[in-house]
Scaffold this motif. Sequence first.
Motif, PDB file in Angstrom:
ATOM      1  N   LEU A 124       2.088  -1.119 -10.890  1.00 10.33           N
ATOM      2  CA  LEU A 124       0.897  -0.464 -11.416  1.00 10.33           C
ATOM      3  C   LEU A 124       1.186   1.027 -11.531  1.00 10.33           C
ATOM      4  N   VAL A 125       0.698   1.637 -12.597  1.00  8.00           N
ATOM      5  CA  VAL A 125       0.792   3.085 -12.771  1.00  8.00           C
ATOM      6  C   VAL A 125      -0.627   3.589 -13.017  1.00  8.00           C
ATOM      7  N   ALA A 126      -1.147   4.341 -12.069  1.00  4.76           N
ATOM      8  CA  ALA A 126      -2.508   4.875 -12.173  1.00  4.76           C
ATOM      9  C   ALA A 126      -2.455   6.377 -12.406  1.00  4.76           C
ATOM     10  N   GLN A 127      -3.084   6.818 -13.480  1.00  8.55           N
ATOM     11  CA  GLN A 127      -3.290   8.248 -13.686  1.00  8.55           C
ATOM     12  C   GLN A 127      -4.547   8.617 -12.906  1.00  8.55           C
ATOM     13  N   VAL A 128      -4.471   9.683 -12.107  1.00  9.67           N
ATOM     14  CA  VAL A 128      -5.568   9.992 -11.190  1.00  9.67           C
ATOM     15  C   VAL A 128      -5.869  11.482 -11.168  1.00  9.67           C
ATOM     16  N   ARG A 129      -7.051  11.801 -10.636  1.00 11.70           N
ATOM     17  CA  ARG A 129      -7.424  13.167 -10.271  1.00 11.70           C
ATOM     18  C   ARG A 129      -7.662  13.167  -8.770  1.00 11.70           C
ATOM     19  N   VAL A 130      -6.940  14.006  -8.064  1.00  7.75           N
ATOM     20  CA  VAL A 130      -6.937  13.984  -6.598  1.00  7.75           C
ATOM     21  C   VAL A 130      -7.915  15.005  -6.043  1.00  7.75           C
ATOM     22  N   ARG A 131      -8.767  14.537  -5.158  1.00  2.75           N
ATOM     23  CA  ARG A 131      -9.716  15.413  -4.463  1.00  2.75           C
ATOM     24  C   ARG A 131      -9.480  15.282  -2.967  1.00  2.75           C
ATOM     25  N   PHE A 132      -9.221  16.399  -2.300  1.00  4.95           N
ATOM     26  CA  PHE A 132      -9.008  16.367  -0.860  1.00  4.95           C
ATOM     27  C   PHE A 132     -10.349  16.330  -0.139  1.00  4.95           C
ATOM     28  N   VAL A 133     -10.438  15.449   0.866  1.00  5.62           N
ATOM     29  CA  VAL A 133     -11.702  15.223   1.581  1.00  5.62           C
ATOM     30  C   VAL A 133     -11.437  15.272   3.087  1.00  5.62           C
ATOM     31  N   ILE A 189      -3.644  20.995  -4.837  1.00  2.00           N
ATOM     32  CA  ILE A 189      -4.742  21.956  -4.721  1.00  2.00           C
ATOM     33  C   ILE A 189      -4.792  22.822  -5.975  1.00  2.00           C
ATOM     34  N   ALA A 190      -3.615  23.189  -6.478  1.00  2.37           N
ATOM     35  CA  ALA A 190      -3.542  24.029  -7.678  1.00  2.37           C
ATOM     36  C   ALA A 190      -3.896  23.249  -8.938  1.00  2.37           C
ATOM     37  N   ASP A 191      -3.497  21.976  -8.996  1.00  2.00           N
ATOM     38  CA  ASP A 191      -3.766  21.140 -10.169  1.00  2.00           C
ATOM     39  C   ASP A 191      -3.887  19.702  -9.676  1.00  2.00           C
ATOM     40  N   ASP A 192      -5.058  19.108  -9.874  1.00  2.00           N
ATOM     41  CA  ASP A 192      -5.343  17.815  -9.243  1.00  2.00           C
ATOM     42  C   ASP A 192      -4.812  16.606  -9.998  1.00  2.00           C
ATOM     43  N   ARG A 193      -4.111  16.813 -11.113  1.00  5.49           N
ATOM     44  CA  ARG A 193      -3.634  15.686 -11.909  1.00  5.49           C
ATOM     45  C   ARG A 193      -2.378  15.079 -11.288  1.00  5.49           C
ATOM     46  N   ALA A 194      -2.381  13.758 -11.156  1.00  7.59           N
ATOM     47  CA  ALA A 194      -1.262  13.077 -10.511  1.00  7.59           C
ATOM     48  C   ALA A 194      -1.164  11.650 -11.005  1.00  7.59           C
ATOM     49  N   ARG A 195      -0.100  10.977 -10.606  1.00 10.38           N
ATOM     50  CA  ARG A 195       0.080   9.557 -10.858  1.00 10.38           C
ATOM     51  C   ARG A 195       0.356   8.863  -9.538  1.00 10.38           C
ATOM     52  N   VAL A 196      -0.145   7.652  -9.431  1.00  7.92           N
ATOM     53  CA  VAL A 196       0.157   6.803  -8.289  1.00  7.92           C
ATOM     54  C   VAL A 196       0.913   5.592  -8.813  1.00  7.92           C
ATOM     55  N   LEU A 197       2.086   5.359  -8.263  1.00 12.64           N
ATOM     56  CA  LEU A 197       2.971   4.287  -8.713  1.00 12.64           C
ATOM     57  C   LEU A 197       3.060   3.235  -7.611  1.00 12.64           C
ATOM     58  N   PRO A 211       0.790  -1.238   0.000  1.00 13.37           N
ATOM     59  CA  PRO A 211       0.000   0.000   0.000  1.00 13.37           C
ATOM     60  C   PRO A 211       0.822   1.287   0.000  1.00 13.37           C
ATOM     61  N   LEU A 212       2.118   1.212   0.282  1.00 10.78           N
ATOM     62  CA  LEU A 212       2.922   2.435   0.285  1.00 10.78           C
ATOM     63  C   LEU A 212       3.373   2.726  -1.139  1.00 10.78           C
ATOM     64  N   ALA A 213       2.782   3.767  -1.734  1.00 12.23           N
ATOM     65  CA  ALA A 213       2.975   4.043  -3.164  1.00 12.23           C
ATOM     66  C   ALA A 213       3.513   5.455  -3.360  1.00 12.23           C
ATOM     67  N   TRP A 214       4.204   5.637  -4.474  1.00 16.19           N
ATOM     68  CA  TRP A 214       4.600   6.988  -4.861  1.00 16.19           C
ATOM     69  C   TRP A 214       3.396   7.723  -5.443  1.00 16.19           C
ATOM     70  N   VAL A 215       3.176   8.944  -4.960  1.00 13.65           N
ATOM     71  CA  VAL A 215       2.195   9.850  -5.558  1.00 13.65           C
ATOM     72  C   VAL A 215       2.984  11.021  -6.117  1.00 13.65           C
ATOM     73  N   THR A 216       2.865  11.253  -7.420  1.00 13.64           N
ATOM     74  CA  THR A 216       3.657  12.278  -8.088  1.00 13.64           C
ATOM     75  C   THR A 216       2.741  13.250  -8.813  1.00 13.64           C
ATOM     76  N   ALA A 217       3.031  14.528  -8.687  1.00 10.66           N
ATOM     77  CA  ALA A 217       2.249  15.549  -9.387  1.00 10.66           C
ATOM     78  C   ALA A 217       2.567  15.532 -10.871  1.00 10.66           C
ATOM     79  N   ASP A 218       1.548  15.724 -11.699  1.00 10.53           N
ATOM     80  CA  ASP A 218       1.764  15.796 -13.150  1.00 10.53           C
ATOM     81  C   ASP A 218       2.408  17.105 -13.573  1.00 10.53           C
ATOM     82  N   THR A 219       2.204  18.162 -12.797  1.00 12.67           N
ATOM     83  CA  THR A 219       2.603  19.497 -13.250  1.00 12.67           C
ATOM     84  C   THR A 219       3.763  20.075 -12.460  1.00 12.67           C
ATOM     85  N   GLY A 220       4.461  19.255 -11.694  1.00 18.15           N
ATOM     86  CA  GLY A 220       5.587  19.748 -10.923  1.00 18.15           C
ATOM     87  C   GLY A 220       6.436  18.609 -10.402  1.00 18.15           C
ATOM     88  N   PRO A 221       7.531  18.945  -9.707  1.00 19.60           N
ATOM     89  CA  PRO A 221       8.454  17.910  -9.242  1.00 19.60           C
ATOM     90  C   PRO A 221       8.025  17.233  -7.946  1.00 19.60           C
TER      91      PRO A 221
END
Length: 214
Positions: free
Chosen positions: A123-132, A88-96, A43-53
Amino acid sequence: MSITGSAGDTSRMGDGQTSAGGAASPFEQYDDGDVRDLIAEYPLAWVTADTGPEASLLPVLGEYDANGRLVALLGHMGRRNPLHRRLIADDRARVLVNGPSGYVSPDHAERRDWGPTWNYAQLVAQVRVRFVPEENDAALAALVAAMEGDRWDAGELGPRYAGMAQAIVAFRAEVTSLDGRFKLGQDEQRPVFEAIVRRHPDAALVAWMRRFAR
């Protein structure tokens, strides 16, 4: 194999189907149960922003539809994590998701004319992140239940729990596409495969290799 589209409109390739370019790789043929179990075991996965480092290792839990297909990943991160501000600025991300992996030597294969390799599952998941944030308690409880079972619960932290919970924020990462690669010896000759699973020291990797020997 890939799963693409929205959570409610997905398509998949696998189980002997072929892509437009020809036969699917044996390493890319898997099913929803393989996805579920890989995430549950790793369950410990990398979460990486699509629009930044910004990137961070974060625990995630899979959420599935009525057919057992992955539709979202539930997790949490620190509010001070730079990834929080970025998403928060851009919700596009990847989960590895990085599953079992290990070096495989010719010694494991019991053949000197066999080239060494690495076996792995990912697994490489392209995602849209929503904070809840309203789901902070539920997200933490779900993670504790998944990892601890009945050994421990957050109530044992006493008054410390409230302060710790305020420092994090829960998120739901809705899966828009999913690609997996399960390179687990499917292309090996049977005697070589049997030698590897008999001699390799990584029990978790061997278990997944046997799972894909089908």
